[in-house]
Design a protein around this motif. Structure first.
Motif, PDB file in Angstrom:
ATOM      1  N   ALA A  27       0.532  -1.442  -0.214  1.00  0.00           N
ATOM      2  CA  ALA A  27       0.006   0.107   0.115  1.00  0.00           C
ATOM      3  C   ALA A  27       0.084   0.920  -0.146  1.00  0.00           C
ATOM      4  CB  ALA A  27      -1.222   0.141   0.942  1.00  0.00           C
ATOM      5  N   GLN A  28       0.383   2.445  -0.899  1.00  0.00           N
ATOM      6  CA  GLN A  28       1.587   3.240  -1.047  1.00  0.00           C
ATOM      7  C   GLN A  28       0.181   4.577  -0.801  1.00  0.00           C
ATOM      8  OE1 GLN A  28       4.535   3.744  -2.244  1.00  0.00           O
ATOM      9  NE2 GLN A  28       4.757   1.584  -1.922  1.00  0.00           N
ATOM     10  N   ALA A  29       0.921   5.505   0.319  1.00  0.00           N
ATOM     11  CA  ALA A  29       0.353   6.638   0.424  1.00  0.00           C
ATOM     12  C   ALA A  29       0.142   7.836  -0.620  1.00  0.00           C
ATOM     13  CB  ALA A  29       1.011   7.257   1.722  1.00  0.00           C
ATOM     14  N   ALA A  30       2.018   7.499  -1.045  1.00  0.00           N
ATOM     15  CA  ALA A  30       1.948   9.293  -1.529  1.00  0.00           C
ATOM     16  C   ALA A  30       2.179   8.120  -3.739  1.00  0.00           C
ATOM     17  CB  ALA A  30       2.753   9.662  -1.559  1.00  0.00           C
ATOM     18  N   PRO A  31       1.572   8.880  -4.838  1.00  0.00           N
ATOM     19  CA  PRO A  31       1.970   8.258  -5.969  1.00  0.00           C
ATOM     20  C   PRO A  31       3.618   8.129  -5.872  1.00  0.00           C
ATOM     21  CG  PRO A  31       1.109   9.920  -6.252  1.00  0.00           C
ATOM     22  CD  PRO A  31       0.718  10.475  -4.922  1.00  0.00           C
ATOM     23  N   SER A  32       4.451   6.897  -6.472  1.00  0.00           N
ATOM     24  CA  SER A  32       5.803   6.771  -6.669  1.00  0.00           C
ATOM     25  C   SER A  32       5.529   5.914  -7.646  1.00  0.00           C
ATOM     26  CB  SER A  32       6.413   6.081  -5.188  1.00  0.00           C
ATOM     27  OG  SER A  32       5.637   4.702  -5.072  1.00  0.00           O
ATOM     28  N   ALA A  33       6.898   5.582  -8.022  1.00  0.00           N
ATOM     29  CA  ALA A  33       7.308   4.840  -9.415  1.00  0.00           C
ATOM     30  C   ALA A  33       8.723   4.181  -9.443  1.00  0.00           C
ATOM     31  CB  ALA A  33       7.409   5.927 -11.112  1.00  0.00           C
ATOM     32  N   MET A  34       8.979   3.854 -10.901  1.00  0.00           N
ATOM     33  CA  MET A  34       9.940   3.230 -10.298  1.00  0.00           C
ATOM     34  C   MET A  34      10.779   2.889 -11.632  1.00  0.00           C
ATOM     35  SD  MET A  34      10.186  -0.404  -6.920  1.00  0.00           S
ATOM     36  CE  MET A  34      11.739  -1.260  -7.382  1.00  0.00           C
ATOM     37  N   ALA A  35      12.062   3.185 -12.263  1.00  0.00           N
ATOM     38  CA  ALA A  35      12.558   2.788 -13.640  1.00  0.00           C
ATOM     39  C   ALA A  35      14.337   2.084 -13.551  1.00  0.00           C
ATOM     40  CB  ALA A  35      12.983   4.303 -13.974  1.00  0.00           C
ATOM     41  N   PRO A  36      14.006   0.279 -13.261  1.00  0.00           N
ATOM     42  CA  PRO A  36      15.106  -0.165 -13.527  1.00  0.00           C
ATOM     43  C   PRO A  36      15.297  -0.125 -14.383  1.00  0.00           C
ATOM     44  CG  PRO A  36      13.431  -1.907 -12.995  1.00  0.00           C
ATOM     45  CD  PRO A  36      12.621  -0.423 -12.503  1.00  0.00           C
ATOM     46  N   TYR A  37      16.503  -0.791 -15.141  1.00  0.00           N
ATOM     47  CA  TYR A  37      17.306  -0.098 -16.472  1.00  0.00           C
ATOM     48  C   TYR A  37      18.425  -1.091 -17.025  1.00  0.00           C
ATOM     49  CZ  TYR A  37      21.187   2.282 -14.415  1.00  0.00           C
ATOM     50  OH  TYR A  37      22.500   2.648 -13.663  1.00  0.00           O
ATOM     51  N   LEU A  38      18.048  -1.471 -17.587  1.00  0.00           N
ATOM     52  CA  LEU A  38      19.370  -2.288 -18.061  1.00  0.00           C
ATOM     53  C   LEU A  38      20.783  -1.910 -18.802  1.00  0.00           C
ATOM     54  CD1 LEU A  38      17.708  -6.198 -19.402  1.00  0.00           C
ATOM     55  CD2 LEU A  38      19.028  -5.548 -17.357  1.00  0.00           C
ATOM     56  N   GLU A  39      21.470  -2.207 -18.772  1.00  0.00           N
ATOM     57  CA  GLU A  39      23.211  -1.367 -18.806  1.00  0.00           C
ATOM     58  C   GLU A  39      24.274  -2.399 -19.734  1.00  0.00           C
ATOM     59  OE1 GLU A  39      25.877   1.588 -17.303  1.00  0.00           O
ATOM     60  OE2 GLU A  39      26.390  -0.230 -16.790  1.00  0.00           O
ATOM     61  N   ILE A  40      23.599  -2.347 -21.168  1.00  0.00           N
ATOM     62  CA  ILE A  40      24.230  -2.751 -22.416  1.00  0.00           C
ATOM     63  C   ILE A  40      25.763  -2.143 -22.754  1.00  0.00           C
ATOM     64  CG2 ILE A  40      24.548  -4.584 -23.920  1.00  0.00           C
ATOM     65  CD1 ILE A  40      21.407  -4.525 -23.770  1.00  0.00           C
ATOM     66  N   ASP A  41      27.477  -3.240 -22.965  1.00  0.00           N
ATOM     67  CA  ASP A  41      28.628  -2.281 -23.083  1.00  0.00           C
ATOM     68  C   ASP A  41      28.265  -2.970 -24.812  1.00  0.00           C
ATOM     69  OD1 ASP A  41      30.992  -1.554 -23.944  1.00  0.00           O
ATOM     70  OD2 ASP A  41      32.051  -2.447 -22.560  1.00  0.00           O
ATOM     71  N   LEU A  42      27.760  -1.591 -25.877  1.00  0.00           N
ATOM     72  CA  LEU A  42      27.944  -2.191 -27.181  1.00  0.00           C
ATOM     73  C   LEU A  42      29.602  -2.349 -27.825  1.00  0.00           C
ATOM     74  CD1 LEU A  42      25.240  -0.408 -28.296  1.00  0.00           C
ATOM     75  CD2 LEU A  42      25.053  -2.943 -27.538  1.00  0.00           C
ATOM     76  N   SER A  43      30.336  -1.828 -27.018  1.00  0.00           N
ATOM     77  CA  SER A  43      32.123  -1.757 -26.966  1.00  0.00           C
ATOM     78  C   SER A  43      32.330  -0.762 -28.270  1.00  0.00           C
ATOM     79  CB  SER A  43      32.730  -3.185 -27.658  1.00  0.00           C
ATOM     80  OG  SER A  43      31.937  -3.483 -28.909  1.00  0.00           O
ATOM     81  N   GLY A  44      33.225  -0.109 -28.427  1.00  0.00           N
ATOM     82  CA  GLY A  44      33.805   1.141 -29.396  1.00  0.00           C
ATOM     83  C   GLY A  44      32.998   2.265 -28.291  1.00  0.00           C
ATOM     84  N   GLY A  45      33.212   2.173 -26.953  1.00  0.00           N
ATOM     85  CA  GLY A  45      31.989   3.141 -26.803  1.00  0.00           C
ATOM     86  C   GLY A  45      30.741   3.669 -26.397  1.00  0.00           C
TER      87      GLY A  45
END
Length: 190
Positions: A27-45
């Motif tokens: 149960a949440q009293a205030a609006p909330s969100a989460m934004a997880p990410y996947l980070e992928i090294d494509l090489s070459g910077g």
């Protein structure tokens, strides 16, 4: 014997006080969100970032508080490319300092493309010419109690391989360890 009884009493009382936290952890009293990410090294910077946006509100108590706008601030500025959106979402970006994705259809699935409470949406991605890590983000949430004034929530994206434990789980785990200690002492003494 008295020491074992006191430990058992502390465990039982602690469990009783922890129960409300465990039952209301979603149960949440205030609006909330989460934004997880996947980070992928494509090489070459080059680095690819794939985000999943979660509306962490309780679907029963917060029905109608749908996310329809998701913005990421890129700092320091980077060169962005291959910016993609989930189906029925569009985006605006200067290709350097921000990306704003927005839902094209009002309301939650199956009629709209907003993110309803208790659901998530993936498909927010881009390629950067530098490693970015955690970034500031904002979401705009519809307000069924006042349609003229949507709600904005701000947070930080986080790497998906480092989940943040919720307080209820930590309490439950701690009480389990205490219970094992009490039982272990009981059988070792006898």
């Amino acid at each position: 014997m008295k020491n074992k009884f006191n430990l058992l009493k502390i465990f039982i009382l602690g469990s009783i006080f922890a129960l409300p936290f465990l039952l209301t952890s979603n149960a949440q009293a205030a609006p909330s969100a989460m934004a997880p990410y996947l980070e992928i090294d494509l090489s070459g910077g080059l680095w690819k970032y794939d985000y999943t946006l979660l509306n962490t509100l309780n679907p029963i108590t917060a029905a109608g508080f749908d996310i329809y706008d998701f913005s990421i601030t890129i700092y320091p500025e980077a060169n962005l490319s291959n910016i993609t959106s989930p189906e029925d979402w569009e985006l605006i970006s200067d290709q350097k300092s921000f990306i704003t994705w927005f839902s094209l259809f009002l309301g939650a699935h199956p009629f709209g493309s907003d993110i309803a409470p208790g659901t998530s949406l993936s498909g927010f991605s881009f390629i950067s010419d530098m490693r970015l890590g955690s970034l500031d983000f904002d979401v705009t949430i519809s307000n069924p109690d006042d349609n003229e004034n949507p709600i904005t929530y701000s947070g930080f994206t986080y790497h998906a391989t480092t989940p943040v434990p919720e307080p209820g789980s930590i309490l439950l785990l701690g009480h389990g360890f205490i219970g094992l200690l009490v039982l272990g002492r009981k059988y070792r003494i006898m």
